[in-house]
Design a protein around this motif. Structure first.
Motif, PDB file in Angstrom:
ATOM      1  N   GLU A  62       0.835  -1.205   0.000  1.00  0.00           N
ATOM      2  CA  GLU A  62       0.000   0.000   0.000  1.00  0.00           C
ATOM      3  C   GLU A  62       0.869   1.254   0.000  1.00  0.00           C
ATOM      4  O   GLU A  62       0.583   2.233  -0.672  1.00  0.00           O
ATOM      5  N   ASP A  63       1.934   1.219   0.782  1.00  0.00           N
ATOM      6  CA  ASP A  63       2.868   2.354   0.838  1.00  0.00           C
ATOM      7  C   ASP A  63       4.190   1.857   1.416  1.00  0.00           C
ATOM      8  O   ASP A  63       4.373   0.658   1.609  1.00  0.00           O
ATOM      9  N   PRO A  76       4.358   6.253  -4.593  1.00  0.00           N
ATOM     10  CA  PRO A  76       3.770   5.316  -5.553  1.00  0.00           C
ATOM     11  C   PRO A  76       4.138   5.700  -6.992  1.00  0.00           C
ATOM     12  O   PRO A  76       4.235   6.881  -7.306  1.00  0.00           O
ATOM     13  N   VAL A 103       4.603  -0.305  -5.377  1.00  0.00           N
ATOM     14  CA  VAL A 103       3.552   0.502  -4.758  1.00  0.00           C
ATOM     15  C   VAL A 103       2.884   1.257  -5.912  1.00  0.00           C
ATOM     16  O   VAL A 103       3.294   2.363  -6.258  1.00  0.00           O
ATOM     17  N   ASP A 163       0.550   3.500  -8.258  1.00  0.00           N
ATOM     18  CA  ASP A 163      -0.216   4.728  -8.065  1.00  0.00           C
ATOM     19  C   ASP A 163      -1.627   4.444  -8.564  1.00  0.00           C
ATOM     20  O   ASP A 163      -2.064   4.934  -9.603  1.00  0.00           O
ATOM     21  N   GLN A 171      -4.267  -0.211  -3.956  1.00  0.00           N
ATOM     22  CA  GLN A 171      -3.913   0.252  -2.611  1.00  0.00           C
ATOM     23  C   GLN A 171      -5.014  -0.099  -1.604  1.00  0.00           C
ATOM     24  O   GLN A 171      -4.736  -0.522  -0.481  1.00  0.00           O
TER      25      GLN A 171
END
Length: 205
Positions: A71-72, A96, A123, A125, A130
């Motif tokens: 996710e990050d 991302p 990650v 975008d 996400q």
């Protein structure tokens, strides 16, 4: 038969995301959008699901080079060995984004990947991927779904993807047309960044 689930990237429906997460938790396979091409993935903690993906790709699981969709950057320390500040700056600047960064793995990697010294981290975008990782609580593995067509390397239309993968996966997410250029892969395990594959992300990192 795979279920086609429409989810909008601008504002992913929590109800639909939860439906996808439920499938992943049961060991299901999902095709989902990223910021590059559509990916095939499953829960990294589900070995039988990982084996299914490896079978589809025609590779031995322990030798498979699947990347982890996070996710990050807060997910990193869970699977990545300590990295220096310069490497972290590169990640922070480019994620991302449409990159896969190869990083040193640590001892928390799922048992089937224990022999691997490195891990590919993505990650994207993309709000859909996400949200899936956020609700699942851990990364999903990802591998691009290539097309056998000699002209078209990647299928971009979710309905055509469903037609082709209908009997192999449980869910195809329709997040709109996907891209047809894969992520740029950069190895950050050496002293200097090494370009492994040029893709959508700029190589000027």
């Amino acid at each position: 038969m795979a279920e086609l689930i429409k989810i909008y990237n601008e504002n992913p429906s929590e109800k639909e995301i939860q439906k996808v997460v439920k499938v992943l938790k049961k060991g299901g396979l999902v095709i989902y959008p990223t910021d590059t091409v559509y990916g095939l993935g499953c829960d990294i903690k589900n070995t039988s699901a990982l084996e299914k993906v490896a079978r589809i790709k025609g590779v031995k699981l322990e030798k498979a080079n699947f990347s982890f969709i996070c996710e990050d950057l807060s997910n990193l320390s869970e699977y990545v060995a300590q990295i220096d500040s310069n490497t972290f700056k590169i990640l922070k600047r480019n994620l991302p984004g449409p990159y896969t960064f190869i990083l040193p793995g640590n001892n928390n990697l799922p048992a089937v990947f224990k022999k691997k010294k490195t891990v590919g981290i993505r990650v994207p975008d993309n709000a859909i991927s996400q949200a899936i990782v956020n609700h699942l609580g851990n990364p999903i593995i990802s591998t691009s779904i290539k097309d056998e067509d000699e002209v078209i390397e990647y299928t971009t239309d979710p309905e055509l993807i469903k037609e082709k993968w209908d009997k192999l996966v449980d869910v195809v997410i329709d997040g709109g047309f996907g891209g047809n250029v894969a992520s740029t892969i950069i190895d950050l395990t050496l002293e200097e960044p090494v370009l492994v594959r040029e893709g959508k992300g700029s190589i000027d990192i």
